[in-house]
Design a protein around this motif. Structure first.
Motif, PDB file in Angstrom:
ATOM      1  N   UNK A  38      -0.332 -28.485  24.672  1.00  0.00           N
ATOM      2  CA  UNK A  38      -0.809 -28.194  23.947  1.00  0.00           C
ATOM      3  C   UNK A  38      -0.482 -26.915  22.594  1.00  0.00           C
ATOM      4  N   UNK A  39       0.617 -25.726  23.821  1.00  0.00           N
ATOM      5  CA  UNK A  39       1.201 -25.073  23.285  1.00  0.00           C
ATOM      6  C   UNK A  39       3.150 -25.121  22.992  1.00  0.00           C
ATOM      7  N   UNK A  59      12.553 -24.522  44.607  1.00  0.00           N
ATOM      8  CA  UNK A  59      13.490 -25.161  44.544  1.00  0.00           C
ATOM      9  C   UNK A  59      14.430 -24.087  43.666  1.00  0.00           C
ATOM     10  N   UNK A  60      15.353 -23.762  43.916  1.00  0.00           N
ATOM     11  CA  UNK A  60      16.325 -24.428  42.750  1.00  0.00           C
ATOM     12  C   UNK A  60      16.357 -24.529  41.580  1.00  0.00           C
ATOM     13  N   UNK A  61      15.826 -23.873  40.274  1.00  0.00           N
ATOM     14  CA  UNK A  61      15.241 -24.212  39.034  1.00  0.00           C
ATOM     15  C   UNK A  61      14.084 -24.847  38.865  1.00  0.00           C
ATOM     16  N   UNK A  62      12.978 -24.400  40.183  1.00  0.00           N
ATOM     17  CA  UNK A  62      11.649 -24.387  40.409  1.00  0.00           C
ATOM     18  C   UNK A  62      10.396 -23.396  38.799  1.00  0.00           C
ATOM     19  N   UNK A  63      10.018 -23.881  38.223  1.00  0.00           N
ATOM     20  CA  UNK A  63       9.171 -23.469  37.177  1.00  0.00           C
ATOM     21  C   UNK A  63       8.405 -23.978  36.325  1.00  0.00           C
ATOM     22  N   UNK A  64       7.122 -23.711  36.282  1.00  0.00           N
ATOM     23  CA  UNK A  64       6.466 -24.592  35.390  1.00  0.00           C
ATOM     24  C   UNK A  64       6.205 -23.417  34.469  1.00  0.00           C
ATOM     25  N   UNK A  65       5.489 -24.550  33.746  1.00  0.00           N
ATOM     26  CA  UNK A  65       5.035 -23.887  31.745  1.00  0.00           C
ATOM     27  C   UNK A  65       3.590 -23.904  31.735  1.00  0.00           C
ATOM     28  N   UNK A  66       3.212 -23.712  30.589  1.00  0.00           N
ATOM     29  CA  UNK A  66       1.466 -23.504  30.044  1.00  0.00           C
ATOM     30  C   UNK A  66       1.463 -25.499  28.975  1.00  0.00           C
ATOM     31  N   UNK A  67       3.070 -25.889  29.050  1.00  0.00           N
ATOM     32  CA  UNK A  67       2.817 -27.038  28.686  1.00  0.00           C
ATOM     33  C   UNK A  67       3.751 -28.064  29.592  1.00  0.00           C
ATOM     34  N   UNK A  68       3.606 -29.739  29.387  1.00  0.00           N
ATOM     35  CA  UNK A  68       4.480 -30.684  29.814  1.00  0.00           C
ATOM     36  C   UNK A  68       5.692 -30.981  29.231  1.00  0.00           C
ATOM     37  N   UNK A  69       6.695 -31.349  29.698  1.00  0.00           N
ATOM     38  CA  UNK A  69       8.405 -31.920  28.883  1.00  0.00           C
ATOM     39  C   UNK A  69       8.886 -33.196  29.645  1.00  0.00           C
ATOM     40  N   UNK A 112      -4.616 -25.507  35.909  1.00  0.00           N
ATOM     41  CA  UNK A 112      -3.832 -24.795  34.573  1.00  0.00           C
ATOM     42  C   UNK A 112      -5.257 -23.592  34.265  1.00  0.00           C
ATOM     43  N   UNK A 113      -5.350 -22.858  35.294  1.00  0.00           N
ATOM     44  CA  UNK A 113      -6.143 -21.703  34.893  1.00  0.00           C
ATOM     45  C   UNK A 113      -5.810 -20.948  34.329  1.00  0.00           C
ATOM     46  N   UNK A 114      -4.383 -20.378  34.774  1.00  0.00           N
ATOM     47  CA  UNK A 114      -3.486 -19.891  33.480  1.00  0.00           C
ATOM     48  C   UNK A 114      -3.560 -20.672  32.523  1.00  0.00           C
ATOM     49  N   UNK A 115      -3.510 -20.377  31.036  1.00  0.00           N
ATOM     50  CA  UNK A 115      -3.536 -18.753  30.790  1.00  0.00           C
ATOM     51  C   UNK A 115      -4.749 -18.758  30.526  1.00  0.00           C
ATOM     52  N   UNK A 116      -4.967 -17.151  30.707  1.00  0.00           N
ATOM     53  CA  UNK A 116      -6.876 -16.689  30.772  1.00  0.00           C
ATOM     54  C   UNK A 116      -6.780 -16.306  29.154  1.00  0.00           C
ATOM     55  N   UNK A 117      -8.073 -16.273  28.930  1.00  0.00           N
ATOM     56  CA  UNK A 117      -8.516 -16.599  27.360  1.00  0.00           C
ATOM     57  C   UNK A 117      -9.184 -15.225  27.283  1.00  0.00           C
TER      58      UNK A 117
END
Ligand SMILES: *[C@@H]1O[C@H](CO)[C@@H](O)[C@H](O)[C@H]1NC(C)=O
Ligand SMILES: *[C@@H]1O[C@H](CO)[C@@H](O)[C@H](O)[C@H]1NC(C)=O
Ligand SMILES: *[C@@H]1O[C@H](CO)[C@@H](O)[C@H](O)[C@H]1NC(C)=O
Ligand SMILES: *[C@@H]1O[C@H](CO)[C@@H](O)[C@H](O)[C@H]1NC(C)=O
Ligand SMILES: *[C@@H]1O[C@H](CO)[C@@H](O)[C@H](O)[C@H]1NC(C)=O
Ligand SMILES: *[C@@H]1O[C@H](CO)[C@@H](O)[C@H](O)[C@H]1NC(C)=O
Length: 791
Positions: A709-710, A639-649, A424-429
């Motif tokens: 938490x976002x 991979x196709x569809x790869x993409x992270x978020x600052x949250x998990x789902x 969770x290096x990003x986001x920077x504060x």
């Protein structure tokens, strides 16, 4: 006869001569002008479109008719018809590429949305439709000021088949379903602003429902969109192959379930009013001469509109494809095949001779002219002054509006893909960052954020500007002179700059000097010394660095994925005029990234695969790994569809069928020649044998919980793994997608409509679309569910 000029040369001359003429007078003038020219039957709005078109044709001489067969259609002054330029461009904003567009007038700029591939990464149909409507408003405003035509040659809906393709950036990616969906939204949004009211009540329901549009009434088109390039065009220049001489050899199976679906959707659901045939041959016959394919569009798909050649693609039939012995035969072949207009002057120059030689009949020209004039009539061009018509009020104040700028920002936010984010290096504060260093030649260059087919943006802000708005103490060093990065002379300065700063963002990747029209890549690695630049900056920095990748084509950045000093990697494509702000917002956590890759990122070893090999399916016995996530068997960078978020789902299926019974939905008298039987096992049915595909549709409801938490936007991709009862079945395929907003600790419901005939099916080796019987595995993240398809 003198040898033909090299086509490239022709092309350059042709483009230069076109762009240097001013178009203003052309578009400010209009046919049916009172008092002298409004009493012809073709001006009579009570008559049908076809009757009006035919009446106009009946008044033209043969020479006058022939002069209509070019993008630069001549005036017919005695009938009050001004010249018309058919070629304008609007791929992701009104663009300068076509001679129909001019920014020299009261409108000096237009909103530059992100390049299509990045917008595809949002997997958000309403975004695509909103962008298309916004571009349409600006385009029609530019028509009203005499600065653009009414006929635009976008979208580009060829699938992004090979990662080296210079124009992959212009497309919605590698999946035929996603490309089809984008095509439908773009064309509908662009051709009619009134679009938007016909979605189903299921809220963010994800398939456009049929409507009765497209009957060809005058005024039913706000603008004309063009689905290009029919078909199997996705090679610019590789080895000895160029797009002008290439013969794409396509299996029936790939043709049916990879190459054609976007064009079919564009016509059937999108109601596109133009198709463009491509330079390449398809199985030995140049695309513009493929009568069977052009007829299929009109007769089977219900295409109503005009078919244009790509620019100089009639000349190529003779000069590059060597398909005919002379120009007149090339002209005859394309006109008889059903092509209507030639971008270029070839038809204007050779059709008269072709007629005299008996190769073309006047009826062939009349047939083309009906299509051309019908589209102009539907655009309202023959109804009197278009500036007094229903779109006449649009003008300079409707271009570069705050609303469109916000949409361009929204599109970049939604598309940007987070590929790596260690711990969770990003986001920077923001308040903990006292200084920032931004590195790389593209970071400080606002002119390259649009990619191919860009116009003049409303505002020019670089990526660096975006960071400067957040952190006052932002320093910059270029490192390399340009993206080719041939020299490391600037590395010392860069390392000094990186050492001084708290945090470092390195912008690397590619731009149009590596990938563009007429230019494919030869490597998937970062160009020149960029890798050394990234690695040395990472080694010198106090904290791990953030790597930002630009460009359309996939990059082999495994070195960065593995390097712990590179904490985060983002792909920003060509993010358009608001890209700098969107990127900074994501890095500083004001926006939670949610984009996902619309194409597979292959390792460098993939460049051993011949680019001219059009097969999608793997052939492992011959070392051929296959293409795209549906068939590729090798390792991936991402991979196709790869993409992270600052949250998990997390997901839960709320509604999903266990069983789909086809009994009662098969045509009477289906029998052994319909149902394909091995012993006493039934393997599959042809979807043509289903009586009502609509009644088999079902909705999958999914609960999506944001356990982070976002708040965030999240893309839901629903795949299926079909039973392996047909040779060449895909490993898995997308059967539906949608995007939802989910608040932190909150759940939301995503609904995905599945049409078994289209979505659970694929082609067999004969090119027939089949629905396998048996267990289909429905895949959603880590979840699997079995859907049993039975008779
Ligand atoms: C367009 O056509 C007209 C007449 O047919 C010709 O005079 C003009 O030069 C052409 N323009 C271009 C750019 O080819
Ligand atoms: C337009 O066409 C209609 C239907 O044929 C006809 O009744 C009418 O007279 C025409 N109008 C003019 C101005 O010619
Ligand atoms: C812009 O248009 C004006 C007036 O039509 C003309 O004088 C000028 O040369 C044009 N400029 C360019 C760059 O084409
Ligand atoms: C998401 O979940 C994975 C696995 O539990 C975890 O490693 C990762 O840190 C989480 N990411 C975020 C952004 O919470
Ligand atoms: C999809 O795009 C529309 C238009 O920009 C936006 O209002 C909506 O929030 C987006 N949906 C998601 C899930 O991002
Ligand atoms: C979400 O839930 C976690 C754990 O219950 C809690 O610590 C956090 O404050 C919640 N976040 C929000 C925004 O409510």
């Amino acid at each position: 006869m003198p040898p033909p000029l090299p086509l490239f040369f022709l092309f350059v001359i042709f483009q230069l001569s076109l762009t240097s003429t001013t178009t203003t007078t052309t578009f400010l003038d209009f046919p049916c002008k009172p008092p002298e020219h409004n009493s012809y039957p073709f001006c009579n709005t009570s008559l049908s479109t076809t009757a009006r078109a035919k009446s106009l044709i009946s008044l033209l001489t043969l020479r006058e008719k022939i002069r209509q067969l070019s993008n630069n259609a001549s005036a017919v002054p005695r009938l009050g018809i001004p010249a018309y330029e058919w070629w304008s461009e609007s791929l992701h904003g009104v663009a300068t590429n076509g001679p129909g567009v001019s920014f020299n007038g009261s409108i000096a700029a237009a909103t530059s949305f992100p390049q299509v591939l990045l917008m595809a990464a949002s997997f958000n149909r309403s975004l695509w439709s909103s962008v298309a409507s916004a571009v349409a408003v600006e385009a029609r405003a530019m028509y009203n000021t005499g600065q653009a035509g009414l006929t635009f040659w976008a979208p580009n809906v060829n699938v992004f088949r090979d990662p080296r393709w210079g124009r992959g950036q212009e497309t919605p990616g590698e999946d035929p379903m996603v490309v089809s969906a984008f095509a439908v939204e773009f064309v509908r949004g662009f051709q009619s602003v009134n679009y938007g009211g016909i979605r189903s009540e299921v809220g963010e329901m994800n398939r456009v429902l049929e409507d009765d549009n497209g009957d060809g009434k005058s005024g039913d088109l706000m603008l004309s969109a063009c689905c290009k390039h029919l078909t199997a065009y996705d090679l610019e220049m590789w080895s000895s192959f160029s797009r002008y001489n290439f013969n794409a050899v396509i299996t029936d199976q790939d043709f049916e379930d990879t190459y054609q679906p976007p064009f079919r959707s564009c016509v059937q659901q999108g109601k596109a009013s133009c198709l463009m045939c491509s330079y390449n041959a398809v199985n030995g016959v140049p695309a513009c001469a493929r009568k069977d394919l052009l007829e299929q569009a009109r007769d089977k798909w219900g295409f109503k509109g005009y078919i244009t050649s790509d620019c100089d693609a009639v000349a190529t039939v003779f000069e590059y494809q060597h398909y005919t012995k002379n120009p007149e035969d090339a002209v005859a072949d394309v006109l008889k095949a059903g092509m209507d207009i030639n971008c270029g002057t070839y038809l204007v120059r050779h059709t008269f001779d072709a007629i005299q030689q008996g190769k073309v009949q006047e009826e062939d020209i009349d047939r083309a002219l009906i299509n051309l004039f019908s589209v102009q009539i539907r655009l309202g061009l023959f109804d009197g002054d278009p500036r007094k018509g229903k779109y006449g009020r649009l003008g300079p104040e409707d271009v570069c509006t705050a609303e469109h700028n916000k949409l361009a920002l929204e599109a970049a936010r939604q598309g940007i893909v987070l590929l790596k984010n260690d711990e969770k290096f990003l986001p920077l504060k923001k308040d903990t960052v006292s200084s920032l260093a931004v590195i790389g030649p593209l970071a400080n260059d606002a002119t390259k954020l649009g990619g191919g087919y860009t116009g003049i943006p409303c505002s020019e802000k670089s990526l660096l500007n975006g960071f400067q708005d957040y952190i006052e103490k932002t320093s910059y060093a270029t490192g390399c002179f340009d993206m080719s990065c041939d020299s490391d002379a600037g590395f010392d300065e860069v390392i000094g700059c990186a050492k001084e700063a708290d945090y470092v963002v390195v912008v690397a990747g590619i731009d149009l000097s590596q990938e563009r029209e007429d230019h494919d890549r030869v490597t998937l690695l970062l160009p020149g010394k960029q890798k050394a630049l990234v690695s040395s900056v990472a080694a010198a920095s106090k904290n791990p660095v953030i790597l930002v990748l630009t460009g359309g084509g996939p990059l082999d950045v495994l070195f960065a994925e593995k390097n712990p000093q590179i904490a985060s990697i983002l792909w920003i494509g060509y993010p358009g005029e608001a890209g700098g702000r969107a990127l900074a917002e994501i890095i500083f956590g004001d926006v939670n990234p949610g984009g996902r890759l619309p194409m597979t990122w292959y390792p460098e070893a993939f460049t051993n695969v011949p680019m001219n090999d059009m097969r999608m399916r793997a052939d492992l016995s011959r070392g051929y790994p296959g293409r795209t996530y549906r068939f590729y068997t090798g390792s991936r960078v991402y991979a196709f569809g790869q993409g992270l978020s600052y949250s998990n789902y997390t997901y839960k299926f709320l509604t999903v069928p266990n069983k789909l019974s086809l009994s009662g939905y098969l045509k009477d008298g289906y029998s052994k020649n319909v149902i394909h039987q091995v012993g006493d096992r039934l393997d599959y049915i042809y979807i043509d044998e289903v009586t009502s595909c609509d009644s088999l549709r079902f909705v999958v409801e999914i609960s999506v919980t944001n356990v982070g938490d976002m708040d965030g936007a999240h893309v839901v991709l629903l795949f299926s793994r079909p039973p392996k009862v047909v040779r060449g079945a895909p490993e898995k395929q997308l059967i539906g997608f949608t995007s939802v907003n989910a608040i932190s600790n909150g759940s939301t419901t995503a609904s995905v409509l599945v049409d078994p005939c289209m979505d659970l099916s694929f082609a067999n080796e004969k090119g027939g679309r089949v629905l396998p019987l048996g267990d289909h595995r429905i895949l959603l993240g880590d979840l699997e569910h079995t859907l049993s398809v039975q008779i």
